[in-house]
Design a protein around this motif. Structure first.
Motif, short mmCIF file in Angstrom:
data_model
loop_
_atom_site.label_atom_id
_atom_site.label_comp_id
_atom_site.label_asym_id
_atom_site.label_seq_id
_atom_site.Cartn_x
_atom_site.Cartn_y
_atom_site.Cartn_z
N UNK A 40 0.83 -1.20 0.00
CA UNK A 40 0.00 0.00 0.00
C UNK A 40 0.87 1.26 0.00
N UNK A 41 0.31 2.35 -0.49
CA UNK A 41 1.01 3.63 -0.46
C UNK A 41 1.14 4.16 0.96
N UNK A 42 0.11 3.91 1.76
CA UNK A 42 0.11 4.28 3.18
C UNK A 42 -0.17 3.00 3.97
N UNK A 43 0.75 2.63 4.87
CA UNK A 43 0.49 1.41 5.64
C UNK A 43 1.06 1.53 7.04
N UNK A 44 0.49 0.71 7.93
CA UNK A 44 0.93 0.66 9.32
C UNK A 44 1.79 -0.58 9.53
N UNK A 45 2.90 -0.42 10.23
CA UNK A 45 3.72 -1.56 10.61
C UNK A 45 4.01 -1.50 12.10
N UNK A 46 4.51 -2.60 12.64
CA UNK A 46 4.81 -2.70 14.08
C UNK A 46 3.57 -2.34 14.90
N UNK A 59 -1.75 -3.83 19.59
CA UNK A 59 -3.10 -3.59 20.10
C UNK A 59 -3.18 -4.14 21.52
N UNK A 60 -3.64 -3.31 22.45
CA UNK A 60 -3.81 -3.76 23.82
C UNK A 60 -4.97 -3.01 24.46
N UNK A 61 -5.12 -3.16 25.78
CA UNK A 61 -6.26 -2.55 26.46
C UNK A 61 -6.19 -1.03 26.48
N UNK A 62 -5.03 -0.45 26.11
CA UNK A 62 -4.89 1.01 26.06
C UNK A 62 -5.19 1.57 24.67
N UNK A 63 -5.32 0.70 23.67
CA UNK A 63 -5.58 1.17 22.32
C UNK A 63 -4.65 0.54 21.32
N UNK A 64 -4.16 1.33 20.37
CA UNK A 64 -3.30 0.80 19.31
C UNK A 64 -2.16 1.78 19.05
N UNK A 65 -0.97 1.23 18.79
CA UNK A 65 0.17 2.05 18.37
C UNK A 65 0.77 1.42 17.13
N UNK A 78 0.08 6.74 18.38
CA UNK A 78 -0.49 6.01 19.52
C UNK A 78 -1.90 6.55 19.70
N UNK A 79 -2.91 5.69 19.50
CA UNK A 79 -4.30 6.13 19.46
C UNK A 79 -5.17 5.31 20.41
N UNK A 124 -8.40 1.03 13.26
CA UNK A 124 -7.07 1.26 12.70
C UNK A 124 -7.19 1.50 11.20
N UNK A 125 -7.96 0.68 10.52
CA UNK A 125 -8.18 0.90 9.08
C UNK A 125 -8.77 2.29 8.82
N UNK A 126 -9.78 2.65 9.62
CA UNK A 126 -10.40 3.96 9.43
C UNK A 126 -9.40 5.08 9.62
N UNK A 127 -8.56 4.94 10.65
CA UNK A 127 -7.55 5.97 10.91
C UNK A 127 -6.57 6.08 9.75
N UNK A 128 -6.20 4.97 9.16
CA UNK A 128 -5.29 5.00 8.01
C UNK A 128 -5.93 5.68 6.81
N UNK A 129 -7.24 5.50 6.65
CA UNK A 129 -7.94 6.22 5.59
C UNK A 129 -7.90 7.72 5.82
N UNK A 130 -8.12 8.13 7.07
CA UNK A 130 -8.05 9.55 7.42
C UNK A 130 -6.64 10.09 7.19
#
Length: 435
Positions: free
Chosen positions: A226-232, A235-241, A255-256, A264-270
């Motif tokens: 993908x042109x924009x992607x998340x790595x590393x 996901x835990x009880x505090x959210x996602x990083x 860190x969200x 996470x997908x929605x955030x990557x779209x934003x």
């Protein structure tokens, strides 16, 4: 004066609030039963009445909700009056889109939440108006940008010609209208032809990745192609990083406070739309971190040892994602899923998928179809056949006895899911348990 026929519809209520913000005199009509969108209308001091042809006055502009045909008494009165100008909801909204730097949010799942996310981010940098499918509409008088939820039902989103858009996913829905998956895909390809400047597309699924689009576009997701992607991703009880990569280069570490891979997908779209519009990583992270959510989308209430979650999920994929998010946020608690179906055609078409969607719940309760649910021609599914198909599910008639049966599971996370008003049932359980 602008009058809305069916003003309590989520999009209609949002548009009514926008026009009131723009200085218009706004009224509306609808059924007398309480619908959650009333809260926003009352906050905007927009009067609304029971349906009556007497609501139609000379020289009005009348906006007609998508659910109302020419047999409705107010529609008839409006069209018979030569001094009245009428628009369908999507027609009027399409006209408004052309007046701003506009961004549409489309896709099978996640439109409302992502529209809210995107609007909140853009509000950090410029005056921004938005129309969200939870009944929220806002338009500051100095707005430059307009962000709107754009629904594919009946190909309604083809009325809009935005500067930018997101396509979150393409998974067959609205089977009462679309002939098959090819027809559904075609609608999104037709929508892409309306986009003027740029499109962000979810790239991890073939159905969206393989759309035929000509406009400048970026793919986003978790895969490295993908042109924009998340790595590393953690996901835990505090959210996602995660670390966000753009065009193969490090963009920003995020860190969200989000739960569930769908957010996470929605955030990557934003983030993708933000990149297209020149926003930096710090601005995007700050906006996403402070996003508080939207009505009826994973709304969490914690009271004593119990948790009550209200979510709009009504498609099997959305149900699975909602349950997954609840398990991520509350890994040590029992998950009790309570679901009320909406359309008979949707349940019948996705019957096997619904059975799979609930698998991670510890207990499953299925409520009956609402009395006003439309039974489409040729559809044979019933409350009983649906219940029989979802393994381990129990019937829930929403009675006082049902409340007591749910109470026996406490302490628990009660996940109420439906596009209907299941939040009323949630409130009854909460009151029963916390008197």
């Amino acid at each position: 004066m602008i009058h809305f026929i069916g003003i309590k519809g989520s999009g209609m209520a949002s548009l009514a609030c926008i026009l009131k913000d723009m200085g218009e005199e706004v009224t509306g009509s609808d059924i007398e039963k309480f619908i959650f969108t009333e809260t926003k209308l009352k906050e905007h001091q927009i009067p609304f009445f029971a349906f009556s042809k007497e609501n139609i006055k000379d020289n009005m502009t009348v906006i007609i909700g998508n659910s109302f045909d020419d047999s409705h008494e107010e529609v008839q009165a409006a069209k018979a009056n030569p001094t009245v100008t009428t628009y369908r909801y999507v027609e009027y909204l399409g006209k408004l889109v052309d007046e701003y730097h506009s961004i549409c949010v489309a896709g099978t799942h996640g439109k409302t939440t992502t529209t809210g996310m995107l609007a909140h981010v853009f509000e950090q940098v410029q005056p921004t108006g938005y129309l969200i499918g939870d009944g929220t509409g806002y338009m500051p008088k100095d707005a430059k940008t307009f962000i709107l939820e754009s629904c594919e039902y009946m190909r309604n989103f083809l009325n809009y010609h935005p500067d930018y858009a997101i396509i979150l996913n393409v998974e067959l829905d609205h089977v009462d209208y679309y002939k098959d998956m090819d027809d559904y895909v075609l609608a999104f390809e037709q929508f892409s032809q309306n986009i003027k400047k740029g499109l962000a597309i979810f790239g991890d699924e073939a159905s969206s990745r393989n759309l035929k689009v000509d406009v400048n576009h970026m793919y986003y997701g978790l895969h490295e192609d993908n042109d924009v992607y998340a790595k590393d991703v953690v996901e835990d009880a505090d959210g996602v990083s995660f670390t966000c990569m753009v065009n193969g280069e490090h963009f920003h570490d995020f860190k969200l406070p989000f739960y569930g891979v769908h957010l996470l997908y929605n955030a990557l779209g934003v983030i993708s739309i933000g990149v297209m519009n020149g926003l930096d990583g710090d601005t995007l992270e700050k906006g996403l971190q402070s996003f508080a959510g939207v009505d009826r989308r994973f709304i969490v209430e914690e009271v004593n040892d119990n948790v009550y979650i209200d979510d709009y999920a009504h498609h099997p994929t959305a149900i699975k994602m909602t349950i997954d998010a609840a398990k991520q946020k509350y890994p040590d608690k029992k998950i009790v899923a309570i679901f009320q179906p909406d359309r008979y055609s949707r349940i019948e078409y996705f019957l096997d998928d619904f059975s799979d969607a609930f698998k991670k719940a510890d207990a499953i309760y299925l409520c009956p179809f609402p009395e006003n649910a439309k039974r489409e021609e040729g559809i044979t599914v019933t409350n009983e056949s649906f219940l029989a198909h979802v393994k381990q599910a129990k019937a829930c008639d929403m009675s006082e006895d049902a409340i007591r049966e749910l109470d026996a599971h406490k302490p628990a996370v009660y996940v109420f899911m439906s596009s209907k008003d299941i939040y009323k049932f949630k409130d009854r359980l909460k009151s029963f348990q916390n008197v």
